[in-house]
Design an enzyme around this catalytic site. Structure first.
Site, PDB file in Angstrom:
ATOM      1  N   HIS A  85      18.231  29.919  47.552  1.00 18.37           N
ATOM      2  CA  HIS A  85      18.711  31.306  47.585  1.00 18.37           C
ATOM      3  C   HIS A  85      18.980  31.721  49.026  1.00 18.37           C
ATOM      4  CE1 HIS A  85      19.422  35.224  45.879  1.00 18.37           C
ATOM      5  NE2 HIS A  85      18.474  35.798  46.601  1.00 18.37           N
ATOM      6  N   GLU A 103      21.310  41.475  48.890  1.00 22.45           N
ATOM      7  CA  GLU A 103      21.518  40.164  48.272  1.00 22.45           C
ATOM      8  C   GLU A 103      22.052  40.288  46.854  1.00 22.45           C
ATOM      9  OE1 GLU A 103      17.499  38.515  46.855  1.00 22.45           O
ATOM     10  OE2 GLU A 103      16.936  39.937  48.443  1.00 22.45           O
ATOM     11  N   CYS A 124      24.605  34.511  45.022  1.00 17.75           N
ATOM     12  CA  CYS A 124      24.026  34.852  46.320  1.00 17.75           C
ATOM     13  C   CYS A 124      24.839  34.316  47.484  1.00 17.75           C
ATOM     14  CB  CYS A 124      22.575  34.393  46.402  1.00 17.75           C
ATOM     15  SG  CYS A 124      22.321  32.612  46.325  1.00 17.75           S
TER      16      CYS A 124
END
Length: 697
Positions: free
Chosen positions: A537, A549, A487
């Site tokens: 994240h 993402e 990510c």
């Protein structure tokens, strides 16, 4: 030949794993361009073709720039993890959130957590990655071909092939109520071998240390941040020139609509074979285009786009192609400003004028009945943009744009000399009465004496760029937009393409830039998720509650929605003053980027699992051939050009879902060097491994 048959043919499998494909030869008498891959250089790792001295010099320069102490002990961006002797790659894919967003699991954080963490220098036992049966072929995969390893390398260093027909016993760690991004557990990130005893002891010590530290809630974590409400970004009326993305009318009469629907007004038409330019392609059914002075929406099936459109323009000549005919005045077209980007030139030279009396109205139209959008005093400075010889002249004065009667303006060389002598800053501009958004005359012409405010253009371009990688894999520790990224690696690489240097891991990224509430996020801003007071994240906001993402190993890079249950804050990095960024992007565009996605059926014979590095045309990578053509005589293009010996120039390869063309030399068969426009991008690519196929041509 079907891929399944290739896999099952033992003779072919063995041949492909150790030699170039049948019929492929390398002419050792031809002149080759030598280069050195930009990342992953070790002693004796530099490669050349029929050249001596160059590789050693480049290797020395690279080594001098990169201290040994900062080099990772392994290749953290390997995607599906090709271990080498002494590798310290992660034993498994933690299948979700990036390393470092969970405690001490991200490469490069410097933590004393698991020894399998990429970026550390402690040895660990190599364990093959967990294989997802849904993404692996039905039959046995040939062994890895690594031309850089000596022939005596122990076979134990090559991970055994995992039979995809056998169920994977990876523990499920994500409860139904958790977000889509998976959080790695100890079982996911650490091989349970004798070599982990010391690590287990460290974990126990760390747990004891943490017993005295109460866990934070997300609310407490937010309270510790310096989150501010960002100032409103004033929407500029000025346009920004962007690179051309050609599209060709592929129907008898192409209708250009004011809205995304055939029931909306037609603002222009374009005959078959005419050219338009795609300015926004985010909608799955409609493109927003520009053709001449016409701007609006067209149905995607009615267009020829991509490589076919580029080839058509090259063959016919852009200046010979027709543009759209307007059926609605631009000032009446509500779709005209759907984006503030254009392929046309937007900045013009200054043609000065001074107002000769007080109380002169700047009007929305060419009549005295038209609405007043601004008022000028005597000696107010304005700039003539259009209709200089007409009764009503179109001018710009500050943010006021409209029509002024010629009789109220003084122009000519004398006025220009006076203004230049006194300085423009000594003169006032017109008083704004109607905002540019409400002023229909604002876009009588898209030209201005100033560059447009580019933050919105950067955001729009960044999202368009990021969206092309949807569907590509998630790879823990990866930063490759095509072969796999986690990510934080994903957003870091996207921002890097636009000249922004941001930290590597989500936890650190969350402290970079201006921290703002999630509700204030704009497209291109980063939003961070946390659990129990720890950031785990990061996503890029797309607007309208949507995100793009690198989610996890099961989903890869996706378009999703904001997880409001775990979103804690956003960060803003893009600003209205980043004019250098748009110039850098346009410079890169001028160099050419031509990624071509492979479609179903494009992958032919499987060649093997090859080593991947990257290079550019700088002196470090190419020595005395820096800046020149490839060994194949072509101009290198990012997204198309790769180097590898043992196959003819022009051979097309499918790597990571993209089609590349062999146009250069410098690495042996089994090692693909991918061309990049910049040395930074080439270095960041690192060393990776991927399955390589011949492309069906």
């Amino acid at each position: 030949m079907k891929l399944k048959k290739v896999y099952k043919t033992l003779a072919v499998t063995i041949a492909l794993s150790v030699t170039a494909p049948s019929g492929f030869t390398m002419d050792h008498n031809e002149k080759h361009t030598a280069h050195v891959h930009a990342a992953g250089l070790e002693s004796g790792d530099a490669e050349t073709s029929e050249t001596t001295g160059l590789a050693t010099a480049a290797e020395t320069e690279t080594a001098a720039q990169e201290p040994v102490s900062s080099e990772p002990a392994t290749e953290p961006n390997t995607g599906t993890s090709e271990p080498a002797t002494g590798s310290t790659e992660p034993a498994t894919d933690p299948s979700g959130t990036e390393p470092g967003s969970e405690p001490a699991t991200e490469p490069g954080t410097g933590s004393s957590e698991p020894t399998t963490e990429p970026g550390t220098s402690e040895p660990s036992t190599e364990v093959p990655p967990v294989v997802d049966p849904s993404t692996e072929p039905d039959t046995e995969v040939p062994p890895v071909i690594d031309p850089d390893e000596p022939a005596t390398e122990p076979t134990t260093d090559i991970p055994p092939v995992v039979d995809p027909d056998e169920p994977v016993t990876e523990p499920v760690t994500e409860p139904v109520t958790e977000p889509d991004t998976e959080e790695p557990t100890t079982a996911d990130t650490e091989p349970q071998t004798d070599d982990t005893k010391d690590t287990d002891k460290k974990d126990e010590d760390k747990k004891e240390d943490n017993q005295d530290k109460p866990a934070l809630t997300n609310e407490q974590l937010i309270a510790l941040q310096k989150i501010v409400i960002p100032p409103a970004i004033e929407e500029s009326f000025r346009f920004v020139t962007v690179e051309k993305d050609y599209a060709i009318a592929n129907v008898g009469t192409l209708q250009i609509y004011e809205g995304k629907g055939t029931g909306s007004d037609v603002v222009g038409t374009l005959g078959k074979g005419g050219v338009c330019y795609v300015l926004n392609d985010q909608d799955p059914s409609w493109y927003y285009v520009e053709s001449g002075v016409v701007r609006g929406f067209v149905r995607i099936p009615d267009l020829l786009t991509g490589a076919e459109a580029d080839a058509y323009v090259a063959e016919k000549g852009e200046t010979n192609l027709a543009v759209a005919t307007a059926s609605k005045e631009p000032m009446e077209n509500s779709a005209y400003t759907y984006t503030k980007t254009t392929v046309r030139s937007t900045v013009v030279g200054k043609q000065y004028a001074l107002c000769t009396t007080d109380g002169v109205n700047v009007r929305e139209g060419r009549t005295e009945d038209a609405r007043v959008v601004g008022v000028m005093k005597q000696n107010t400075l304005c700039y003539i943009l259009a209709d200089a010889g007409s009764e009503w002249i179109f001018v710009e004065s500050g943010d006021v744009r409209g029509f002024v009667k010629r009789e109220y303006l003084s122009t000519g060389d004398g006025v220009e000399n006076q203004i230049l002598e006194n300085g423009e800053s000594t003169y006032s501009y017109a008083d704004l009465k109607i905002s540019a958004k409400e002023n229909k005359a604002c876009y009588y012409t898209i030209t201005s004496i100033k560059k447009g405010s580019i933050s919105d253009s950067i955001r729009e371009s960044m999202l368009k760029y990021a969206s092309q990688f949807i569907g590509n894999p998630y790879v823990w520790g990866g930063t490759s937009l095509t072969l796999g990224a986690d990510c934080s690696g994903f957003v870091q690489s996207i921002y890097s393409a636009y000249g922004y240097s941001i930290p590597r891991v989500a936890e650190t990224q969350a402290q970079y830039g201006m921290q703002i509430p999630v509700s204030e996020a704009k497209p291109g801003d980063l939003i961070f998720y946390a659990k129990d007071g720890a950031v785990y994240h990061v996503v890029m906001y797309m607007g309208d509650g949507k995100t793009i993402e690198a989610a996890n190993s099961n989903q890869g890079i996706i378009c999703s929605v904001v997880d409001t249950a775990h979103a804690v804050w956003a960060t803003r990095i893009i600003s209205d003053s980043d004019s250098d960024k748009i110039e850098q992007v346009n410079d890169n565009a001028a160099k050419g980027v031509a990624y071509t996605k492979a479609k179903a059926g494009d992958s032919g014979n499987y060649l093997g699992r090859f080593k991947l590095t990257a290079y550019c045309s700088c002196p470090i990578c190419c020595g005395k051939w820096s800046g020149g053509a490839t060994a194949g005589g072509t101009v290198p293009v990012q997204g198309r050009t790769v180097a590898m010996a043992g196959v003819p120039f022009g051979t097309k390869l499918v790597i990571g879902g993209l089609i590349y063309t062999v146009e250069d030399r410098g690495t042996p068969y089994g090692h693909v060097d991918i061309y990049m426009n910049s040395h930074t991008d080439a270095t960041n690519f690192g060393v990776q491994y991927a399955d390589v196929y011949l492309a069906n041509q």
